[in-house]
Design an enzyme around this catalytic site. Structure first.
Site, PDB file in Angstrom:
ATOM      1  N   HIS A 141      -7.951  -5.751   7.592  1.00 18.18           N
ATOM      2  CA  HIS A 141      -7.695  -4.736   8.607  1.00 18.18           C
ATOM      3  C   HIS A 141      -7.960  -5.317   9.998  1.00 18.18           C
ATOM      4  O   HIS A 141      -9.089  -5.583  10.378  1.00 18.18           O
ATOM      5  CB  HIS A 141      -8.525  -3.459   8.423  1.00 18.18           C
ATOM      6  CG  HIS A 141      -7.859  -2.269   9.067  1.00 18.18           C
ATOM      7  ND1 HIS A 141      -7.014  -1.424   8.374  1.00 18.18           N
ATOM      8  CD2 HIS A 141      -7.875  -1.805  10.341  1.00 18.18           C
ATOM      9  CE1 HIS A 141      -6.561  -0.478   9.183  1.00 18.18           C
ATOM     10  NE2 HIS A 141      -7.066  -0.702  10.386  1.00 18.18           N
ATOM     11  N   GLU A 175      -2.616  -1.739  -3.140  1.00 21.26           N
ATOM     12  CA  GLU A 175      -3.683  -0.941  -2.542  1.00 21.26           C
ATOM     13  C   GLU A 175      -3.302   0.532  -2.591  1.00 21.26           C
ATOM     14  O   GLU A 175      -2.120   0.872  -2.562  1.00 21.26           O
ATOM     15  CB  GLU A 175      -3.888  -1.316  -1.071  1.00 21.26           C
ATOM     16  CG  GLU A 175      -4.313  -2.734  -0.812  1.00 21.26           C
ATOM     17  CD  GLU A 175      -4.504  -2.998   0.670  1.00 21.26           C
ATOM     18  OE1 GLU A 175      -5.107  -4.023   0.998  1.00 21.26           O
ATOM     19  OE2 GLU A 175      -4.052  -2.179   1.501  1.00 21.26           O
ATOM     20  N   HIS A 195       0.860  -1.187   0.000  1.00 24.20           N
ATOM     21  CA  HIS A 195       0.000   0.000   0.000  1.00 24.20           C
ATOM     22  C   HIS A 195       0.898   1.239   0.000  1.00 24.20           C
ATOM     23  O   HIS A 195       1.190   1.808   1.047  1.00 24.20           O
ATOM     24  CB  HIS A 195      -0.916   0.000   1.230  1.00 24.20           C
ATOM     25  CG  HIS A 195      -1.963   1.060   1.219  1.00 24.20           C
ATOM     26  ND1 HIS A 195      -3.221   0.875   1.764  1.00 24.20           N
ATOM     27  CD2 HIS A 195      -1.962   2.334   0.733  1.00 24.20           C
ATOM     28  CE1 HIS A 195      -3.931   1.982   1.614  1.00 24.20           C
ATOM     29  NE2 HIS A 195      -3.173   2.880   1.006  1.00 24.20           N
TER      30      HIS A 195
END
EC number: 2.6.99.2
Length: 238
Positions: free
Chosen positions: A191, A70, A43
């Site tokens: 997450h 991401e 990410h």
């Protein structure tokens, strides 16, 4: 069985804290795959505080499983980075500039027109698109009309409530996944999933394709070792 993609942002954070190339991000990605990981997730953010843009180019050369990038597609440089590397999957996250970590999904109703414009940009390059959403049926339903291939359920709320009441914690996610399945959407999740809550999540979210786990997995690896930790997470998904 849902696939395990290891998010290696935290390894990049550790490397960046001292400069140089220790730990070696590329070698660690290779080792994650060798130890059983079915994907590698990164990410990158504009300040490059963990994953650097060059890391994405370096990783693209060596990742042999599924490469998932991401990030915030409202940043032009992110879009350029993804298109230049053509990963198997891009996950679109509505981060604000300078945000420490992702903390909410897309409002797929409010952002419907924008998502309909940006998603085909990646799909035309042969990249599967997943968009980050909260476990709200309305948001899942609106996601299905954007053209996205998958959704990624944002699981922080589940993780926070799990130890107090796991049945209540999972309820919205089960309902959201059932709707996603009916609408033909693939389902990812991520997450704060960890060794305590992952198995129950996987057992109660129908159609789960993939989980992306970084912080908890890397933390556990400090105690159990990376190879053993990846195998422990894979067992939770079985």
């Amino acid at each position: 069985m849902a696939r395990l993609s290891v998010n290696i942002n935290k390894i990049a954070t550790l490397r960046n804290s001292r400069g140089g190339n220790n730990p070696n991000l590329v070698q660690l990605a290779k080792d994650c795959e060798r130890f059983g990981a079915q994907g590698i997730t990164v990410h990158p953010r504009p300040d490059e505080r963990h994953i650097r843009y060059q890391d994405v180019y370096d990783l693209k050369k060596i990742v042999t499983t599924e490469f998932n990038i991401e990030g915030n597609c409202q940043e032009e440089k992110f879009v350029e980075l993804v298109l230049a590397n053509e990963p198997e999957q891009v996950t679109l996250v509505p981060d604000a500039l300078g945000q420490i970590t992702s903390n909410h999904g897309w409002d797929t109703v409010k952002n419907q027109d924008y998502l309909k414009e940006i998603i085909p940009v990646f799909q035309k390059a042969g990249i599967r698109v997943s968009i980050f959403v909260d476990p709200i049926v309305e948001m899942v339903e609106a996601a299905s009309t954007t053209g996205t291939d998958r959704i990624e359920l944002y699981t922080e709320a589940y993780a926070q409530q799990y130890l107090q009441n796991k049945e209540a914690a999972i309820a919205l996610y089960t309902a959201a996944a059932q709707v996603a399945q009916k609408l033909g959407l693939g389902i990812n999740a991520g997450h704060d999933l960890d060794l305590d809550n992952l198995q129950y999540f996987a057992e109660n979210v129908p159609g789960l394709d993939e989980v992306s786990i970084g912080h908890a997995l890397i933390t556990d690896a400090l105690y159990y070792g990376l190879e053993n930790t990846i195998q422990m997470y894979l067992r939770q998904l079985r």
